[in-house]
Design an enzyme around this catalytic site. Structure first.
Site, PDB file in Angstrom:
ATOM      1  N   ARG A   5     -52.778 -14.350  40.348  1.00 54.74           N
ATOM      2  CA  ARG A   5     -53.037 -15.321  39.286  1.00 54.74           C
ATOM      3  C   ARG A   5     -52.242 -14.864  38.058  1.00 54.74           C
ATOM      4  O   ARG A   5     -52.668 -13.949  37.355  1.00 54.74           O
ATOM      5  CB  ARG A   5     -54.535 -15.335  38.987  1.00 54.74           C
ATOM      6  CG  ARG A   5     -55.029 -16.528  38.185  1.00 54.74           C
ATOM      7  CD  ARG A   5     -56.439 -16.238  37.664  1.00 54.74           C
ATOM      8  NE  ARG A   5     -56.398 -15.369  36.502  1.00 54.74           N
ATOM      9  CZ  ARG A   5     -57.392 -14.543  36.140  1.00 54.74           C
ATOM     10  NH1 ARG A   5     -58.499 -14.472  36.842  1.00 54.74           N
ATOM     11  NH2 ARG A   5     -57.263 -13.788  35.068  1.00 54.74           N
ATOM     12  N   HIS A  45     -57.686 -16.859  33.764  1.00 55.17           N
ATOM     13  CA  HIS A  45     -58.543 -17.565  34.728  1.00 55.17           C
ATOM     14  C   HIS A  45     -58.561 -19.058  34.411  1.00 55.17           C
ATOM     15  O   HIS A  45     -58.327 -19.902  35.276  1.00 55.17           O
ATOM     16  CB  HIS A  45     -59.953 -16.998  34.687  1.00 55.17           C
ATOM     17  CG  HIS A  45     -60.930 -17.813  35.466  1.00 55.17           C
ATOM     18  ND1 HIS A  45     -60.914 -17.882  36.842  1.00 55.17           N
ATOM     19  CD2 HIS A  45     -61.937 -18.629  35.061  1.00 55.17           C
ATOM     20  CE1 HIS A  45     -61.871 -18.698  37.250  1.00 55.17           C
ATOM     21  NE2 HIS A  45     -62.509 -19.161  36.194  1.00 55.17           N
ATOM     22  N   TYR A  85     -58.949  -7.254  30.366  1.00 54.60           N
ATOM     23  CA  TYR A  85     -59.329  -6.558  31.599  1.00 54.60           C
ATOM     24  C   TYR A  85     -58.185  -6.211  32.541  1.00 54.60           C
ATOM     25  O   TYR A  85     -58.415  -5.596  33.565  1.00 54.60           O
ATOM     26  CB  TYR A  85     -60.396  -7.364  32.352  1.00 54.60           C
ATOM     27  CG  TYR A  85     -60.035  -8.809  32.640  1.00 54.60           C
ATOM     28  CD1 TYR A  85     -59.213  -9.125  33.711  1.00 54.60           C
ATOM     29  CD2 TYR A  85     -60.522  -9.838  31.843  1.00 54.60           C
ATOM     30  CE1 TYR A  85     -58.888 -10.452  33.982  1.00 54.60           C
ATOM     31  CE2 TYR A  85     -60.195 -11.162  32.102  1.00 54.60           C
ATOM     32  CZ  TYR A  85     -59.378 -11.464  33.180  1.00 54.60           C
ATOM     33  OH  TYR A  85     -59.063 -12.770  33.449  1.00 54.60           O
TER      34      TYR A  85
HETATM   35  C1  LIG Z   1     -71.625 -20.250  42.196  1.00 49.23           C
HETATM   36  C2  LIG Z   1     -70.712 -19.990  41.050  1.00 49.23           C
HETATM   37  N1  LIG Z   1     -70.853 -18.891  40.320  1.00 49.23           N
HETATM   38  C3  LIG Z   1     -70.064 -18.647  39.264  1.00 49.23           C
HETATM   39  C4  LIG Z   1     -69.075 -19.519  38.916  1.00 49.23           C
HETATM   40  C5  LIG Z   1     -68.205 -19.241  37.682  1.00 49.23           C
HETATM   41  N2  LIG Z   1     -66.835 -18.966  38.117  1.00 49.23           N
HETATM   42  C6  LIG Z   1     -65.898 -19.923  38.123  1.00 49.23           C
HETATM   43  S1  LIG Z   1     -64.484 -19.418  38.815  1.00 49.23           S
HETATM   44  C7  LIG Z   1     -65.086 -17.871  39.087  1.00 49.23           C
HETATM   45  C8  LIG Z   1     -64.224 -16.841  39.756  1.00 49.23           C
HETATM   46  C9  LIG Z   1     -63.706 -17.332  41.054  1.00 49.23           C
HETATM   47  O1  LIG Z   1     -62.875 -16.394  41.638  1.00 49.23           O
HETATM   48  P1  LIG Z   1     -62.068 -16.720  42.962  1.00 49.23           P
HETATM   49  O2  LIG Z   1     -62.980 -17.198  44.021  1.00 49.23           O
HETATM   50  O3  LIG Z   1     -61.266 -15.521  43.290  1.00 49.23           O
HETATM   51  O4  LIG Z   1     -61.121 -17.949  42.581  1.00 49.23           O
HETATM   52  P2  LIG Z   1     -59.999 -18.003  41.466  1.00 49.23           P
HETATM   53  O5  LIG Z   1     -60.657 -18.467  40.199  1.00 49.23           O
HETATM   54  O6  LIG Z   1     -59.400 -16.653  41.352  1.00 49.23           O
HETATM   55  O7  LIG Z   1     -59.034 -19.026  41.945  1.00 49.23           O
HETATM   56  C10 LIG Z   1     -66.385 -17.776  38.617  1.00 49.23           C
HETATM   57  C11 LIG Z   1     -67.199 -16.546  38.676  1.00 49.23           C
HETATM   58  C12 LIG Z   1     -68.946 -20.672  39.702  1.00 49.23           C
HETATM   59  N3  LIG Z   1     -68.038 -21.602  39.454  1.00 49.23           N
HETATM   60  N4  LIG Z   1     -69.766 -20.886  40.746  1.00 49.23           N
END
Ligand SMILES: Cc1ncc(C[n+]2csc(CCOP(=O)(O)OP(=O)(O)O)c2C)c(N)n1
Ligand SMILES: Cc1ncc(C[n+]2csc(CCOP(=O)(O)OP(=O)(O)O)c2C)c(N)n1
Ligand SMILES: [Mg+2]
Ligand SMILES: [Mg+2]
Lengths: 324, 379, 324, 379
Positions: free
Chosen positions: B272, B276, B285
């Protein structure tokens, strides 16, 4: 006319729905060969095959989550949750996905998923087998919630729920599964989202649903002896509520008692009380009174007769209402 | 026994993490970061010049949409934006590997897949602007709605694949998810269901190394593609910044699934490059050095080098493409700014397939209430 | 006295709790190095280490489930759920385990787990980031539920919640995180489960909590111009409710409006309305009126100003109440 | 592509399943079904005669409790009973492998482990009778409360193990669960957490081949012990009807965990000889032949043969044991029948650590209401 238990009414209703629409599939734990722990799906896998009556892995979020995917592919899944207390692992899929998908899609995606949940206590079971979580689903916009109380409604309502394009949480009063009634399958049923006056009366309106309908009727019979004429309404639809039927009744009785097994605190009875008071304020001779489970975790089964509303507690509330 | 002896702690970031981005023998690669074609014993690809150029065009257009959206957010036109910067190859490669009637279930970051499925980028902007919640028709695009609750869509994908098994369809499904999502119960239940029913679903994990601020070691202590082995189906890691490798690996997996061989897990190893979302500040971080190292593996650059080196495209192709991307960005910008807000009563429209009487009453009362202000103003 | 934002008040409160008791641990997604997406845990991992401020895998059921285990081992876990809409994957652990463990153990196992949830809308976010699920927890016996509305309460209430031996669902009004107030950390705080009259008045009682407290206060100020004297109560404790404070007020005003962002149907407002009506029937000049979110899924953010109760809708309800 | 080509369907039960109970090369065994001691390269065990006899005593006592409970249910004294018949060795072997301050988190069927942790069997009967919900003090027994929601306790166990890491404890944890439970999100999340934090927790899966009516192939298509490899920690299958092998494998795993080597998965391969619970009728879904085949692998018989063959115990030992078991059963029966119902107001006692005012009001009103009947009767 055939005499059917409530469980058998559901079974016949499911069978009819599967015959009428090849896209109807049943899924859940033990629904296949075993026919469900309450035998509600008895014989269906034998007749419709393993592709349409699906024994799933032991994972409720998976049941509802895959049902959503099946619905997006054009199926009409009917999920069985084995007991009320086991719907919670699926709660996220129900609340954040099932309830919201149609809205998220701006109306493009219908969500014809029915989730059957045997609910309520009174069968002497261990923890998690006797709960009444309906309020949680009623509070969740995007879901419709109904409860049947007898064989006739069981037969028709389950078919109506399956035919609906919205997700329906379908509560079944497990301790009434074995109660019998005449079912005329040729009849035209009432619309799904309507309440029904099952005993007209003049003094106090008593509202109940699911297992408490019988309790309310018994109370009405007993009250007669005391000279009180209760009007009993089987709510049938818990969300949306059929307030027309409820208000019509309360406007002529002026008094209302609402009964459910679930804890009272922020339960469906609160909603009924709030609405009735708001919409029939000047008709009320007494506040709407609630007869409910206590605000404690469901107790060990040797205490459930004390925990659950019964005839006497309904009568007590009726007396209190009349005393205002 | 203490904690942390046996796993990488955040304090070790620099030392430990940089090693993980070295060329990975576990990973399928067909194009080096320098744009050299390399061979892989299990995966081959041979496309026409036009197809190679087409993939590059996709990468460029998708990045342009993303950059424009980030800018629009900065200008206050969007509430938030989740950038796919760095993940273009993973998304375009897998998106283009799909047959038209294959179905994809995205997260909230699959703008590149959306592009491949002909979803209007403006609608995506609308979601982040706050004018819609998605709203496209999944059936029209064979592309599910953006799903924000992490992991949920993997079960929908699996159920959809079970539906294909039941209606005799010839298609397969891709479930997109992130490295963070791999920890969710739902994703693992999807693995169980897919394995038990041998459903034609490809689990496509974009391991971009981060789940907001959490590095991969907060989710797993072994490579993610190996998760599948615990459930009894194959997993493979692919260089997620290599559009050709992603294309080849995804196509093979989809073919396998279509021919009844059941689920597959693909881990697209990528990064990424941005925050985020626009609300996030990754400098809190992670280290600049890490970003720099990954910049050398840029998915667009390597495809561009490949096209140049292999002389698959004229200079005019690149110039025209730039112009096309500029046009797209300009149109998008204008259309985004002009995007009207929905009207208040629309929020009642799709809660249900009908509008139940009590809700209609609520809507009508609110309409009257809103009307009373108009009257007041009129008076 | 220090001027603190609400978020900083929480941060200081958490810090204080960690200093006071080495068994307090914080766990959640991004709570460590990042300090949480709202920076509520900012700096805590740096000062208390990774063992006490734990970045967890992205799995909410795991967060709450392991917190329960930690509590059984003698710790006092404080779980952060990143946004309201992401508490549902943890719902099963909260409802079937956390809420019931103490009861299941016949009182042997304390469950000092605090679950912090930023809740409510108004920040222009995407789906699932603006919800108000408090009613679901209030309906669940075995949980206590509170909501803070300002920096002072934030500072004290979070410490009180952590010190409590029962599970506390702790709601934080996310759109008020950046509002400031003077915090006197040396003060003796009100008990956790008490409501507070924050503006005395004679005409109508307005009940609010969390983000709606400011809205209610603004409405009271505006109503003054119309000659209406509103009494505003910050409920603070949602389960159990502090009915003493509420009833005292309603008994002298005779009118009550309850405000929350959550959908009205089977929401906390219904409970308040039902109880107030039951316990102060003869004092009421008008039915308790509810000003709430609509019974639809939370809309796209460009519509949230219409969805959410605001000053005008509160005043409208006040007028309707006074018109009875 | 059809469904079901690639997995065992219920119709194939007889043909397919019977093969799975043949001696399993993947499985650790130290005692054959005939009671012969065999060697295993990785696991050794050498106990004193008294210890061997002690294990056998445990098996006998636990079975007797179970049989008595089933009888009490038939007599209407219990609402339901979940029998452990057939799983005695898996439970006693693992239960006895624990050090006193190791902690166990059971399901609802771990009566044998409860026995090893000194939980009064009468309290267990109370749960199934409906007089309590568990109610023992987990700290007093290092034995968690029975947990009915499938899989939940695996996360509690993992959190408890994380607590041990944090307070410097020297102990380890066992999380018990079933083959069906392996499909739950919670169990897989527990694997994630345990692996990421390297927590000292042993996941002990009693694969008794059935989850109520569903055979193992509704949960997995590969052996369950291999699930762990997908999460990056070791898994092992042990003959669950061989108390010595279970003891040895569990002890080694606990030692590993205590010494900082992190989680382990043990699959105890066994069989649920009885109904799921007394409410269940297994003849509806499984074949008598299967049961017969497993009867030959009875955990008590093989240990008894071993003791005989090795002459580790006199005949008097067996006679005394029978008498002791008879006593236990008799006492249990009597005590169960005399077990008083809780008093109504007790249901308010432990909802919270205090009783909030509104709940106290509810309790008091109900007390008054109940009292009014007493008055009525008195009048
Ligand atoms: C059930 C849930 N918990 C927390 C979140 C908040 N949240 C949004 S994206 C994210 C991180 C996701 O990481 P990843 O699966 O690696 O996907 P990326 O964002 O890196 O594409 C979090 C914790 C959420 N959307 N859904
Ligand atoms: C979440 C949840 N869903 C359903 C049930 C109902 N149920 C009780 S036991 C059981 C089967 C469990 O199978 P397994 O995990 O193999 O354990 P076993 O009973 O064989 O010991 C089911 C479905 C439950 N207790 N919890
Ligand atoms: Mg990621
Ligand atoms: Mg089993």
């Amino acid at each position: 006319m055939t005499i059917l238990t409530l469980a058998k009414g559901l079974n016949e209703g499911l069978r009819r729905a599967m015959e009428d629409d090849p896209k109807v599939v049943i899924m859940g734990e033990d629904v296949g060969k075993l026919g469900g722990v309450f035998r509600v799906t008895d014989g269906l896998q034998k007749d419709f095959g393993e592709d349409r009556v699906i024994d799933t892995p032991l994972a409720e979020s998976g049941i509802v989550g895959t049902a959503i995917g099946l619905a997006m592919r054009g199926f009409r899944p009917v999920c069985e949750i084995q007991f009320d207390g086991f719907v919670f692992p699926a709660f996220d899929q129900i609340v954040t996905q099932l309830a919201k998908m149609h809205n998220r899609s701006a109306g493009n995606v219908p969500m014809p998923v029915t989730i059957r949940i045997p609910f309520g206590g009174g069968i002497g079971a261990v923890e998690h087998h006797s709960e009444s979580p309906e309020a949680l689903f009623c509070h969740t916009a995007g879901l419709k919630v109904v409860a049947c109380s007898n064989s006739v409604d069981a037969y028709f309502m389950v078919q109506q729920a399956i035919a609906a394009d919205d997700p329906v949480i379908f509560f079944e009063p497990k301790r009434r599964y074995w109660e019998k009634a005449d079912v005329d399958t040729a009849r035209t049923p009432d619309a799904l989202h309507t309440a029904r006056v099952i005993r007209p009366g003049a003094d106090v309106t008593v509202l109940a649903y699911g297992p408490m309908v019988k309790t309310a009727m018994d109370a009405a019979t007993a009250a007669e002896a005391d000279g009180h004429d209760l009007e009993v309404i089987d709510l049938r639809t818990l969300s949306p509520l059929d307030m027309t039927t409820v208000l019509d009744s309360v406007r002529h009785t002026g008094r209302c008692v609402v009964v459910h097994e679930a804890p009272g605190n922020v339960g469906l009875g609160a909603e009924v009380a709030a609405r009735v008071t708001e919409d029939a304020f000047y008709s009320l001779e007494a506040p709407v009174l609630r007869v409910t489970g206590f605000d404690t975790p469901y107790p060990a089964s040797r205490l459930e007769e004390d925990y659950l509303p019964d005839l006497d507690r309904v009568l007590d509330a009726v007396d209190r209402s009349l005393a205002f | 026994m203490g904690i942390g002896d046996s796993f990488v702690t955040a304090g070790d970031l620099d030392a430990e993490r940089l090693t993980t981005i070295n060329p990975d023998p576990e990973s399928v690669q067909l194009l080096t970061p320098e744009g050299e074609r390399v061979e892989h014993p299990d995966y081959e690809i041979s496309l026409s010049d036009a197809e190679y150029c087409g993939l590059y065009r996709d990468l460029v257009m998708v990045r342009r949409i993303d950059v424009e959206a980030t800018a629009l957010q900065r200008q206050g036109e969007l509430g938030i934006w989740a950038s796919l910067l760095g993940q273009e190859a993973a998304q375009v490669g897998s998106g283009r590997a799909m047959a038209p009637d294959d179905m994809a279930f995205p997260t909230y970051r699959e703008h590149g897949v959306a592009w491949c499925r002909d979803v209007d980028p403006l609608v995506l902007l609308g979601l982040f602007r706050g004018t819609n919640l998605g709203g496209w028709d999944p059936r029209a695009h064979n592309f599910g709605l953006y799903t924000i609750v992490i992991g949920s869509q993997t079960l929908h994908a699996t159920g959809y694949a079970m539906g294909i098994q039941r209606d005799g369809g010839e298609n397969a499904v891709i479930a997109y998810f992130g490295d963070g999502a791999s920890s969710q119960g739902d994703v693992n239940e999807a693995f169980v269901y897919a394995a038990v029913y041998n459903a034609p679903v490809i689990f496509f994990c974009q391991n971009n190394q981060w789940a907001i601020s959490e590095p991969l070691d907060r989710q797993t202590r072994i490579p993610l593609y190996r998760r599948a082995s615990g459930f009894g189906f194959p997993g493979v890691r692919v260089d997620g910044n290599d559009v050709l490798a992603v294309y080849a690996v995804t196509k093979a997996a989809l073919d396998d699934a279509r021919s009844g061989q059941g689920p597959r897990l693909i881990e697209a190893y990528t990064y990424r490059m941005g925050a985020h979302t626009t609300s996030d500040d990754p400098t809190r971080y992670r280290l600049a050095a890490e970003l720099e190292a990954w910049r050398l593996k840029d998915p667009l650059e390597r495809m561009r080098s490949f096209l140049y080196k292999q002389q698959l495209a004229e200079k005019s192709f690149f110039d025209d493409l730039d112009a096309e991307a500029d046009d797209l960005a300009r149109n998008l910008r204008r259309a985004c700014r002009e995007m009207p807000d929905p009207r208040p009563l629309e929020m009642f429209a799709h809660a249900y397939s009908d509008t139940p009487p009590l809700l209609a009453e609520q809507r009508d009362r609110f309409g009257t209430y809103l009307g009373s202000f108009a009257e007041e103003v009129a008076r």
